[in-house]
Design a protein around this motif. Structure first.
Motif, PDB file in Angstrom:
ATOM      1  N   LEU B 201       0.965  -1.209  -0.018  1.00 28.52           N
ATOM      2  CA  LEU B 201      -0.076  -0.128  -0.089  1.00 28.52           C
ATOM      3  C   LEU B 201       0.998   1.470   0.090  1.00 28.52           C
ATOM      4  CD1 LEU B 201      -3.077   0.142   2.469  1.00 28.52           C
ATOM      5  CD2 LEU B 201      -2.818   0.676  -0.145  1.00 28.52           C
ATOM      6  N   GLN B 202       1.980   1.176   0.843  1.00 29.80           N
ATOM      7  CA  GLN B 202       2.915   2.291   0.876  1.00 29.80           C
ATOM      8  C   GLN B 202       3.269   2.715  -0.485  1.00 29.80           C
ATOM      9  OE1 GLN B 202       4.563   2.625   4.751  1.00 29.80           O
ATOM     10  NE2 GLN B 202       3.771   4.496   4.522  1.00 29.80           N
ATOM     11  N   VAL B 203       4.073   1.689  -1.185  1.00 30.50           N
ATOM     12  CA  VAL B 203       4.507   1.830  -2.445  1.00 30.50           C
ATOM     13  C   VAL B 203       3.442   2.484  -3.329  1.00 30.50           C
ATOM     14  CG1 VAL B 203       5.676   0.488  -4.398  1.00 30.50           C
ATOM     15  CG2 VAL B 203       6.327   0.208  -1.985  1.00 30.50           C
ATOM     16  N   LEU B 204       2.255   1.850  -3.263  1.00 33.70           N
ATOM     17  CA  LEU B 204       1.448   2.207  -4.437  1.00 33.70           C
ATOM     18  C   LEU B 204       0.974   3.768  -4.127  1.00 33.70           C
ATOM     19  CD1 LEU B 204      -0.901   1.090  -6.455  1.00 33.70           C
ATOM     20  CD2 LEU B 204      -2.109   1.089  -4.408  1.00 33.70           C
ATOM     21  N   ALA B 205       0.933   4.006  -2.950  1.00 32.44           N
ATOM     22  CA  ALA B 205       0.335   5.567  -2.358  1.00 32.44           C
ATOM     23  C   ALA B 205       1.652   6.438  -2.875  1.00 32.44           C
ATOM     24  CB  ALA B 205       0.229   5.564  -1.103  1.00 32.44           C
ATOM     25  N   PHE B 206       3.084   6.042  -2.632  1.00 38.27           N
ATOM     26  CA  PHE B 206       4.004   6.942  -2.852  1.00 38.27           C
ATOM     27  C   PHE B 206       4.337   7.081  -4.421  1.00 38.27           C
ATOM     28  CE2 PHE B 206       8.356   7.947  -3.925  1.00 38.27           C
ATOM     29  CZ  PHE B 206       8.579   8.928  -3.011  1.00 38.27           C
ATOM     30  N   LEU B 207       4.321   6.087  -4.985  1.00 43.71           N
ATOM     31  CA  LEU B 207       4.472   6.084  -6.790  1.00 43.71           C
ATOM     32  C   LEU B 207       3.364   6.871  -7.118  1.00 43.71           C
ATOM     33  CD1 LEU B 207       5.706   2.329  -7.670  1.00 43.71           C
ATOM     34  CD2 LEU B 207       7.089   4.782  -7.159  1.00 43.71           C
ATOM     35  N   GLY B 208       2.198   6.827  -6.944  1.00 41.78           N
ATOM     36  CA  GLY B 208       1.098   7.681  -7.246  1.00 41.78           C
ATOM     37  C   GLY B 208       1.378   9.041  -7.012  1.00 41.78           C
ATOM     38  N   GLN B 209       1.629   9.411  -5.769  1.00 42.44           N
ATOM     39  CA  GLN B 209       1.889  10.618  -5.560  1.00 42.44           C
ATOM     40  C   GLN B 209       2.945  11.430  -6.141  1.00 42.44           C
ATOM     41  OE1 GLN B 209       2.572  10.980  -1.264  1.00 42.44           O
ATOM     42  NE2 GLN B 209       4.852  11.455  -1.525  1.00 42.44           N
ATOM     43  N   GLN B 210       4.178  10.632  -6.254  1.00 43.53           N
ATOM     44  CA  GLN B 210       5.178  10.947  -7.122  1.00 43.53           C
ATOM     45  C   GLN B 210       5.008  11.368  -8.469  1.00 43.53           C
ATOM     46  OE1 GLN B 210       9.723   9.462  -6.247  1.00 43.53           O
ATOM     47  NE2 GLN B 210       8.821   8.113  -7.838  1.00 43.53           N
ATOM     48  N   ARG B 211       4.289  10.307  -8.907  1.00 40.62           N
ATOM     49  CA  ARG B 211       3.708  10.674 -10.610  1.00 40.62           C
ATOM     50  C   ARG B 211       2.948  11.889 -10.640  1.00 40.62           C
ATOM     51  NH1 ARG B 211      -0.777   9.243 -11.893  1.00 40.62           N
ATOM     52  NH2 ARG B 211      -1.210   7.602 -10.534  1.00 40.62           N
ATOM     53  N   LEU B 212       2.149  12.277  -9.581  1.00 37.44           N
ATOM     54  CA  LEU B 212       1.298  13.520  -9.723  1.00 37.44           C
ATOM     55  C   LEU B 212       2.323  14.882  -9.585  1.00 37.44           C
ATOM     56  CD1 LEU B 212      -1.725  12.568  -7.777  1.00 37.44           C
ATOM     57  CD2 LEU B 212      -1.576  12.857 -10.378  1.00 37.44           C
TER      58      LEU B 212
END
Lengths: 220, 220
Positions: B201-212
DNA sequence: AACTGTGAACTTCTTCACAGCC
DNA sequence: GGCTGTGAAGAAGTTCACAGTT
């Protein structure tokens, strides 16, 4: 024009940072104030040099000749991963696996908050799990909109996972964690991370057998 | 002396073979008799050239200009992964997550058979899950020995996972799938694969925010 | 014409080795 | 002396491009 640091952290590093964070929390709880890369690496199950390289993405955060200050490093990693920010999540499919996730206390301390648990089965509606009532799947869109949830977790049977995924994406969810045993298609801008329990077992078993029998030719 | 083919298949390939196997089974059930790498790759969410390279580890198994025969390829992959061989597994920690795994029908068709479900809590002993009664943890060693189980799955709380791991390893289990949020230490010859739900979950959230936000500097 | 199988280029990740600092 | 931070080397994985086959 130089850029002081590449603004993106590699995926593999992010995954390990989450692990270091947990180890550091444990150390901090144990009253430990400082730790070396070697010790931290052992506790996290990685190579010390790799750990230092991972941390280098955050800028210098240790003291040469001494090590890392536990609290400081924990806070630093926590800030980078965004654990202080509350992240609303929705969870669809409240079977055993969904219940396990909804119940799991470890998410809250990482900033994840389940703001909606959904299921299609009338028998489950209203059931309370982790301080949250299970809602009918019809309310999915309304809840996602109202809570601005950007993360969705799918723990439904494979047969309905793609439909759920489509609805999540349409409602505005940008990141999806998929436990259903199917490959999901999503529009651009929505990313999926898949956890496939039976693949994990299969890989484990295969690598174990391959390790044991490096020299056996298979009979025709 | 030449070796015709490196006898080891890369881990990343093994994981994808398991996915192809599932897709092929679905295609076969749908009555499909032949499929191209492009189609199969799309269904599995991978690049077509990568898929062909993965399959090349099994030796030639397609027909140029035509594609792959669904049944043949499924059987070939199944044989390599060893799905026909029955693999006794034990599962320790029958909470929600453990129950979900014990219940999951997908394992059986891949050759995995749970021959022992264990829990420390008296309240759970005797409970039947997936056609199997939960046993007290004391019986762990006896069952592992009697069934020759070489795979163990840990779904206990983190605090007891290392102790369970030690017992499994001592009893003769060679491969362990760990869902507890701790890093396990094992003796040589025993390998562990870890699935960490909160890291995912943490990786998913981080990559999503990093992409944005690829261009935002963090405020001091 | 269509599609597989694979060497070669490329990218990503890991490990090493050592300079730099306390 | 001890430990961090990092460039350079190495390994692994991915993608490309095309020769080879039906």
């Amino acid at each position: 024009m130089i850029q002081p640091r590449p603004r993106t952290i590699p995926e593999a590093t992010v995954a390990r940072l989450a692990v270091y964070l947990r180890v550091l929390s444990t150390l901090a709880d144990g009253g430990r104030s400082t730790v070396s890369s070697g010790e931290l690496a052992t506790a996290a199950g990685v190579n010390p040099a790799g750990l230092r390289k991972d941390l280098s993405h955050l800028g210098p955060c240790g003291v040469r000749g001494v090590g890392y200050e536990v609290d400081t490093l924990r806070d630093r990693i926590g800030r980078v991963l965004g654990v202080e920010r509350s992240r609303p999540c929705v969870l669809v499919g409240i079977g055993n696996l969904g219940s396990a996730l909804a119940d799991y206390a470890g998410f809250g301390s990482r900033g994840f908050e389940f703001v909606g648990l959904f299921d299609a089965s009338p028998a489950r509606i209203g059931q309370r799990i982790g301080g949250q009532a299970v809602r009918p799947i019809d309310e999915l869109e309304a809840v996602v909109t109202a809570t601005q949830a950007s993360i969705g977790v799918i723990t439904t049977p494979g047969a309905v996972a793609q439909a759920v995924c489509d609805r999540l994406a349409a409602a505005g969810v940008r990141s999806i964690l998929n436990f259903a045993p199917v490959t999901l298609a999503t529009p651009d801008g929505v990313d999926v991370r898949k956890v496939d329990l039976s693949v994990e077992l299969q890989v484990l078993a295969f690598l174990g057998q391959q390790r044991l029998a490096p020299a056996i030719g298979e009979p025709a």
